[in-house]
Design an enzyme around this catalytic site. Structure first.
Site, PDB file in Angstrom:
ATOM      1  CE  LYS A 291      -4.228  -1.903   2.096  1.00 39.84           C
ATOM      2  NZ  LYS A 291      -5.189  -1.733   3.058  1.00 39.84           N
TER       3      LYS A 291
ATOM      4  CG  ASP B 253      -7.594   0.856   3.240  1.00 39.06           C
ATOM      5  OD1 ASP B 253      -8.729  -0.102   2.869  1.00 39.06           O
ATOM      6  OD2 ASP B 253      -6.714   0.915   2.998  1.00 39.06           O
TER       7      ASP B 253
END
Ligand code: ATR
Length: 254
Positions: free
Chosen positions: A63, A99
């Site tokens: 990420k 997220d």
């Protein structure tokens, strides 16, 4: 067909291919969503291009490193320092982070609250960003205090030792504690009281030692599954242009 994939290392445990393929057929999208194992973020991008995939879901540990592999990070990615979605348009790759949306959506009724984030990694950064977007006051506590201080400094909030935490309305577990059978709770028991909301970002298993303890203490609990549902809702929109019904995702996840 619209090809999308998920990459990470490991990636084979992910439920996203099953979920997205079911949503593709549900919404009549002629697409396929596959696993894309890779050894690095660069490797994943090479494979994505070779496949002709339009979208990529990105999970741990790529990420953060993926941010420097794309052309245009959006402002959320830049602020959080991590992405979980890559969308290709022409030759260019755009980076997004859903997220934090997964953290924000279940907490819309807690605008302006006093919040505690436990943890200081990538999940904690997304959580802090989400809470600040809801005008919350944020304290950060972390096992390694220095990492907590770095994160607090980045977002202009407060890092605090566990013994000095001031009674929050909302507690978020953004550590990985709770994933293993042998794990305990990362939150001091004295903070778990009626009126407090406890949101555990861990979603495998759906019920963690923290959530069990919080529930027994009379707290309102929010499972990590909720974060997954709302991050997936936003990600599906980025990958396909279609706004899925979150309850459909909840249904598929069972
Ligand atoms: P992620 O990007 O998924 O958040 P990470 O950067 O590895 O992953 O961060 C993991 C978080 O879980 C950190 O806050 C870590 O605390 P440290 O900074 O002290 O390492 C926390 N964590 C992991 N195992 C822990 C444990 N057994 N007890 C307390 N905190 C733990």
């Amino acid at each position: 067909p619209l090809i999308s994939a998920i990459t990470g290392n490991p990636v084979s445990h992910s439920r996203s291919p099953d979920l997205y393929n079911r949503l593709f057929s549900e919404y009549g999208i002629p697409g396929r969503y596959i696993f894309l194992p890779a050894s690095s973020a660069e490797d994943a991008i090479r494979a994505m291009r070779a496949l002709g995939a339009k979208g990529l879901s990105v999970t741990i540990p790529f990420k953060e490193t993926m941010v420097s592999c794309i052309d245009e990070p959006d402002e959320d990615v830049t602020a959080i320092g991590a992405l979980n979605t890559v969308v290709g348009c022409g030759d260019r790759l755009y980076g997004h982070n859903t997220d934090w949306i997964g953290v924000r959506e279940p907490l819309r009724d807690l605008v302006g609250s006093d919040a505690l984030v436990v943890g200081a990694g990538g999940a904690a950064a997304a959580a802090v960003y989400a809470l600040l977007s809801l005008d919350m006051r944020v304290q950060i506590a972390n096992r390694t205090p220095e990492r907590g201080e770095v994160l607090a400094e980045r977002f202009g909030c407060t890092a605090i030792p566990f013994q000095e935490i001031k009674a929050p309305d909302l507690i978020i577990n953004a550590t990985s504690v709770g994933m293993k059978e042998s794990d305990g709770s990362p939150v001091p028991s004295s903070l778990l009281k009626p009126g407090v909301t406890v949101f555990d970002l861990v979603y495998t298993p759906p019920m963690t030692p923290l959530l069990r303890e919080a529930s027994a203490a009379g707290c309102r609990i929010i499972k990590g599954t909720e974060m997954f549902i709302y991050q997936a809702t936003a990600q599906f929109r980025l990958l396909t242009g279609i706004d899925p019904d979150p309850s459909k995702i909840r249904e598929v996840l069972g």
